[in-house]
Design an enzyme around this catalytic site. Structure first.
Site, PDB file in Angstrom:
ATOM      1  CG  ASN A 149     -13.620   0.513  -5.315  1.00 55.83           C
ATOM      2  OD1 ASN A 149     -13.995  -0.505  -4.760  1.00 55.83           O
ATOM      3  ND2 ASN A 149     -12.669   1.293  -4.812  1.00 55.83           N
TER       4      ASN A 149
ATOM      5  CG  ASP B 127      -2.310   0.575   0.912  1.00 55.83           C
ATOM      6  OD1 ASP B 127      -2.355   1.785   0.619  1.00 55.83           O
ATOM      7  OD2 ASP B 127      -3.308  -0.156   0.952  1.00 55.83           O
TER       8      ASP B 127
ATOM      9  CB  SER C 116      -9.455  -0.408  -0.227  1.00 60.25           C
ATOM     10  OG  SER C 116      -8.920  -0.057  -1.473  1.00 60.25           O
TER      11      SER C 116
ATOM     12  CG  HIS D  41      -5.587   3.291   0.730  1.00 60.45           C
ATOM     13  ND1 HIS D  41      -5.202   1.977   0.615  1.00 60.45           N
ATOM     14  CD2 HIS D  41      -6.857   3.346   0.268  1.00 60.45           C
ATOM     15  CE1 HIS D  41      -6.192   1.275   0.093  1.00 60.45           C
ATOM     16  NE2 HIS D  41      -7.217   2.083  -0.124  1.00 60.45           N
TER      17      HIS D  41
END
Length: 403
Positions: A205, A66, A276, A100
């Site tokens: 998404n 990430d 996520s 994130h």
């Protein structure tokens, strides 16, 4: 081009370090005690409290690929090992570092904060943070695959997977993706699976993109699309598939991905929407399974998750929610059953064929005197009979020619 798609964070505590593009401050802040109550529905949706009666993930390291982790937040303090920078697939365009990744790390292994704070699904697991630099998030949906450049053989994701395997990670969580496969990534996935490492990745998404609406399916997101990777979709509080969650055959299971409480850099809290968050939660469940059964292979972890999922579609599977919403406690129980069924039955030396009497030793190969005598006698009798017949016929032929 690596990205996280249209994931959103909504902050509940204003922090100077938070990008306003991803988080919008609201009037009512939430404290540590409040966030524990706010996240109760997520933990119950995954049946995590029941699973914690068996294990909380001690001894397992989850590699998080990430944008980095703020390892100074209370929920993660002392639990994070920071690896080297894995690089960027889109040089010069960077996202807010650590925002994130901090949220995802806490969902996996958050250990709370005193009597409150956010709890991850595997609160006793550790995090190996492997930072990447991502392309900017795209507010208008997804980028069509034909606009992506995925022909290079090297990949920061592949480097991260290899580094995770080489440094003892048992689970790899990847809340990221790009359209189109990459050879280096596919080979890295194969190496990780061969070493027994479980890989979990976001399905994407793109469920509300123009392409998805027109074609009733979404573009495949990689690494979720590689064989052997557990692709994760997002569900809401009622267990229904989130409208934004990508729908295609890479979706194996789902987990909460709407209004999911998360930790933000600096110690604040917010809400997250996206596959996520769902991916991080499933990676936490995989960590629980690996903690209880360290030698369980990745394909049995996948079977444990899919065969025990709740809110299963009528037909058993559909490409929006997969086999259903993950049940951590049930998956733990099934993993033990699957591992026991796959284990070879031990047999004591000298008893590999049971406890009955041993069979008699077979006769050695070679001629048998009786059979050989019978065969010779039969052959001799045949020759004599043939010779006698020839003699008789010859005599008759000779007498017939006399005058």
């Amino acid at each position: 081009m690596l990205r996280r798609g249209r994931g959103r964070f909504r902050a509940t505590v204003a922090l100077a370090a938070i990008s306003t593009a991803l988080c919008a401050a609201v009037a009512a802040p939430a404290g540590a005690a409040d966030i524990r109550e706010d996240q109760r529905w997520v933990l119950e949706a995954l049946n995590a409290p029941e699973a914690w009666r068996v294990t909380k993930g001690a001894g397992v390291t989850v590699a998080l690929v990430d944008d980095g982790v703020d390892d100074d937040v209370a929920e993660l303090r002392g639990k994070v090992t920071v690896g080297p920078d894995m690089g960027s697939a889109d040089a010069g365009r960077e996202s807010t570092a650590g925002q994130h990744g901090t949220a995802m790390a806490a969902l996996i292994a958050g250990a709370g904060k005193g009597d409150g704070g956010l709890l991850g699904i595997a609160p006793e697991a550790r995090i190996l943070s492997l930072p990447l630099r991502f392309a900017e998030d795209y507010e208008d949906g997804v980028i069509p695959p034909e606009s992506e450049q995925r022909t290079r053989r090297e990949s920061p994701v592949a480097r991260a997977i290899d580094h995770a395997v080489d440094n003892g990670a048992q689970v790899i969580s990847m809340s990221l993706g790009a359209y189109g496969p990459n050879r280096a990534e596919r080979e890295a996935v194969s190496r990780a699976l061969a070493k027994g490492v479980v890989l979990v990745a976001a399905a994407g998404n793109g469920g509300e993109s123009e392409y998805a609406v027109t074609n009733a399916t979404s573009f495949w997101n990689f690494p979720a699309g590689y064989s052997g990777v557990i692709g994760v979709g997002a569900s809401d509080r009622e267990g229904r598939p989130a409208p934004f969650s990508s729908d295609n055959l890479s979706v194996l299971v789902s987990a909460p991905g709407v209004d999911v409480p998360v930790v933000l850099p600096g110690g604040g809290y917010g809400l997250s929407d996206g596959t996520s968050s769902a991916t991080a939660l499933v990676a936490g469940v995989a960590a629980l399974i690996k903690a209880k059964y360290p030698d369980i292979p990745p394909h049995l972890v996948s079977r444990a998750l899919t065969s025990t999922a709740r809110l299963t579609p009528v037909d058993g599977y559909d490409d929006h929610i997969g086999f259903g919403v993950v049940d951590a406690a049930a998956a733990l129980g099934r993993a033990g059953e699957l591992l026991a069924a796959a284990a070879p039955v031990p047999v004591a030396e000298g008893r590999r064929f049971g406890g009955g009497p041993l069979p008699e030793e077979p006769d050695r190969p070679g001629p048998e005197p009786v059979r050989l005598w019978l065969y010779g006698a039969g052959l001799a009798a045949g020759v004599l009979a043939f010779t006698g017949t020839v003699v008789v016929l010859t005599r008759k032929a000779g007498s017939g020619n006399r005058l």
